[in-house]
Design an enzyme around this catalytic site. Structure first.
Site, PDB file in Angstrom:
ATOM      1  CB  CYS A   1       0.919  -2.338   4.727  1.00 57.20           C
ATOM      2  SG  CYS A   1       0.705  -3.291   6.235  1.00 57.20           S
TER       3      CYS A   1
ATOM      4  CG  HIS B   1      10.785 -24.669  11.064  1.00 63.18           C
ATOM      5  ND1 HIS B   1      10.904 -24.610  12.440  1.00 63.18           N
ATOM      6  CD2 HIS B   1      12.012 -25.037  10.606  1.00 63.18           C
ATOM      7  CE1 HIS B   1      12.146 -24.921  12.791  1.00 63.18           C
ATOM      8  NE2 HIS B   1      12.837 -25.175  11.693  1.00 63.18           N
TER       9      HIS B   1
ATOM     10  CG  ASP C   1      -0.346   0.236   2.526  1.00 66.46           C
ATOM     11  OD1 ASP C   1       0.902   0.339   2.597  1.00 66.46           O
ATOM     12  OD2 ASP C   1      -1.088   0.350   3.526  1.00 66.46           O
TER      13      ASP C   1
ATOM     14  CG  HIS D   1       8.861 -28.594   9.682  1.00 67.77           C
ATOM     15  ND1 HIS D   1       8.482 -28.039  10.891  1.00 67.77           N
ATOM     16  CD2 HIS D   1      10.211 -28.738   9.745  1.00 67.77           C
ATOM     17  CE1 HIS D   1       9.554 -27.833  11.645  1.00 67.77           C
ATOM     18  NE2 HIS D   1      10.616 -28.265  10.974  1.00 67.77           N
TER      19      HIS D   1
ATOM     20  CB  THR E   1       2.105  -2.346  10.902  1.00 68.21           C
ATOM     21  OG1 THR E   1       0.939  -2.836  10.217  1.00 68.21           O
ATOM     22  CG2 THR E   1       1.805  -0.999  11.540  1.00 68.21           C
TER      23      THR E   1
END
Ligand code: RB5
Length: 142
Positions: A64, A97, A7, A133, A66
């Site tokens: 973005c 993993h 964004d 995994h 955060t």
């Protein structure tokens, strides 16, 4: 090929990542956004998840402010495992993993120099293929 999306909060860092990938001759698909004008991160999350799920791109990177909103949006899509990572240890572990297929970062959280190291680590680390995994990933998918 690597799918990139962001964004307005992630635009500048996406451009840094593009320069970095070009310097390493790594092919990418720029899914936008293409300016710093305010926009909605779920739109760009979806463009990148589409590119990854269609197998047009092997992996994706979403940014973005955060990294949180765009990773939440990506993880709503079945088959997507988006990992929010701001350090190389996490980026390596989530490929090895979790077989994460999207790296998410917050441009307001991490500096560009560190972010490029996280990108390199994510792109260069293969999935371990360990049975335990695979079993755990399949439990997420169910
Ligand atoms: C946009 O201002 C900001 O909310 C967005 O980039 C992101 O941080 C959302 O999680």
């Amino acid at each position: 090929m690597i799918a990139l999306g962001c964004d307005h909060g992630g635009f500048e860092l996406k451009q840094e990542i593009i320069k970095h990938l070009e310097g390493k001759n790594i092919a990418y698909k720029d899914c936008g956004t293409y300016t710093e004008e305010s926009c909605d991160y779920p739109v760009y999350a979806r463009k990148v998840t589409d590119a990854v799920l269609s197998k047009e791109c092997e992996l994706g990177i979403l940014i973005c402010g955060t990294g949180i909103g765009i990773s939440i949006a990506a993880n709503k899509v079945k088959g997507i495992r988006a990992a929010l990572c701001h350090d190389c240890f996490s980026a390596e572990a989530t490929r090895s993993h979790n077989d994460a297929n999207i790296l998410a970062m917050g441009a307001r959280v991490i500096g560009p120099g560190h972010a490029l190291k996280v990108v390199d680590t994510f792109l260069e680390t293969p999935f371990s293929q360990d049975e335990r995994h695979i079993r755990r990933i399949n439990l997420i998918e169910d």
